[in-house]
Design an enzyme around this catalytic site. Structure first.
Site, PDB file in Angstrom:
ATOM      1  CE  LYS A  43      -0.339  -0.480   5.040  1.00  0.00           C
ATOM      2  NZ  LYS A  43      -1.184  -0.992   6.144  1.00  0.00           N
ATOM      3  NE  ARG A 141      -6.600  -0.340  11.115  1.00  0.00           N
ATOM      4  CZ  ARG A 141      -5.391  -0.502  10.581  1.00  0.00           C
ATOM      5  NH1 ARG A 141      -4.537   0.519  10.541  1.00  0.00           N
ATOM      6  NH2 ARG A 141      -5.014  -1.665  10.107  1.00  0.00           N
ATOM      7  CE1 TYR A 263      10.120  32.386   3.787  1.00  0.00           C
ATOM      8  CE2 TYR A 263      10.505  30.028   3.629  1.00  0.00           C
ATOM      9  CZ  TYR A 263      10.146  31.231   3.041  1.00  0.00           C
ATOM     10  OH  TYR A 263       9.820  31.272   1.719  1.00  0.00           O
ATOM     11  CG  MET A 311       7.417  23.883  -0.332  1.00  0.00           C
ATOM     12  SD  MET A 311       6.356  24.765  -1.484  1.00  0.00           S
ATOM     13  CE  MET A 311       5.241  25.597  -0.386  1.00  0.00           C
TER      14      MET A 311
END
Ligand code: PLP
Length: 374
Positions: A43, A141, A263, A311
């Site tokens: 998966k 679940r 930043y 980013m």
């Protein structure tokens, strides 16, 4: 090992996947699981490593059963192999039955609703359809809860239109060898399956297979350990590392004492520093909360991350390197021999599964192939 040449001038970083190590991990799981079989859980694009290449390598190693979470992931496996059995852990949405039948995909039936829909599909096909029945043994679940299992036990007709391949369940705490939950779930599983029509059993993931504390049933569903992740939250990792993640240096600069870095200026140089900007950031899946705490590596030399991860880039302090030891265009390791997936996960407050599956499509993926056997 032979390198698969591929142009990495297009991307900020690359993931190198060692398919030989993948196959060794598969074989190790198989020998631990025997006489049970081992299916590969592929998966989330084979935990970020690339479904088609991973599936092909495992097919070559004799793996003939694959588990995914969604139908589109199942179709991606089916595109690689017409032979292997492909199972969808989340089951099917209403309306997806025809697609699954056409591609010979086997759903895991998690609820009475899914069970009834697949039964209807079987009846309209006029034949039994393959299915896996999941029962909940204490994770809350997926899978039939106790009251729905009771309904199935009372009405065996509910399962008569299926070719029931497995009855399965899933452990909530298998990565913690000391947890009493796993034994409780194993007992609940035995008790519940004994009430159901007889079918092969599947309960163990990677950790449950390797801990050998409980019988693995007939089929192990192994994910993380195949890809070299540590199956247990404590102790040594018995698996071979499969991936290495590298990022390229875009620019190197010298900054004076007091310079604000990145930043928000969350870091100020305490003295003149040499800084490298590497071309991987949080949009690549490199966690932003490694800001001012993680590191990259050049060989065994630790290059601390300074300032915020952006980013598309991350700054590291390379002041301890010799002049010229690292140049723009060179690679540094983010995950590799000196920094494991688990270390990156712990530093960024998450688990190895999330680190792996977040590694984005931005990375080029390069595969180290098995030497062809002679
Ligand atoms: C993801 C998953 C697995 C694989 O677990 P690993 O810990 O990666 O081996 C097995 N079974 C189910 C139901 C899963 O969701």
């Amino acid at each position: 090992m032979t390198l698969n040449p591929q142009d990495t001038a297009l991307t900020g970083g690359e993931i190198i996947v060692d398919l030989g190590a993948l196959v060794e991990n598969y074989n190790q799981l198989k020998s631990q699981a025997a006489p049970a079989d081992v299916a590969a859980v592929v998966k989330a694009d084979a935990y970020g490593l690339g479904t088609s290449v991973v599936v092909k390598a495992l097919l070559g190693a004799g793996c003939d059963r694959f588990f995914v979470a969604h139908l589109d992931e199942a179709l991606a496996v089916r595109a690689v192999t017409s032979e292997a059995e492909v199972y969808v852990l989340n089951g099917l949405w209403a309306g997806a039955e025809a697609t699954a039948i056409a591609a010979d995909i086997i759903p895991v039936l998690n609820s009475l609703d899914q069970l009834l829909r697949w039964r209807k599909a079987a009846q309209s096909q006029g034949r039994k359809l393959p299915a896996v029945l999941q029962i909940d043994t204490g994770m809350a679940r997926l899978g039939l809860p106790a009251e729905e299992i009771a309904e199935v036990v009372d009405d065996p007709g509910l399962l008569s239109d299926y070719d029931l391949r497995y009855v399965m369940s899933h452990f909530a705490c298998a990565d913690d060898r000391r947890s009493p939950v796993t034994a409780d779930q194993a007992l609940a599983f035995e008790r519940l399956v004994s009430q159901l029509p007889s079918a092969p059993r599947s309960i163990a993931n990677s950790a449950a297979c390797l801990s050998q504390a409980h019988r693995p049933g007939d089929l192990v569903r192994a994910g993380l350990a195949l890809y070299g992740g540590a199956p247990f939250s404590e102790g040594p990792n018995p698996m071979r590392p499969v991936l290495r993640v590298r990022a390229r240096v875009v620019q190197i600069r010298r900054v004076p004492e007091g310079a604000g870095i990145g930043y928000g200026h969350t870091y100020h140089a305490q003295s003149p520093r040499q800084i490298a900007t590497i071309a991987v950031g949080y949009a690549d899946g490199w966690p932003r909360n490694l800001s001012n705490r993680g590191a990259a590596y050049l060989g065994d030399k630790r290059l601390p991350i300074i300032g915020q991860v952006s980013m598309d880039s991350t700054m590291v302090d390379i002041s301890d390197l010799e002049p010229g030891e690292l140049k723009s265009g060179d690679y540094v390791d983010l995950i590799g021999p000196h920094q494991t997936i688990e270390e990156v996960a712990a530093l960024s407050g998450t688990i190895s599964y999330e680190i792996l599956t977040n590694l984005s499509r931005r990375f080029s993926r390069r595969y180290l192939h098995l030497e062809p056997s002679r």
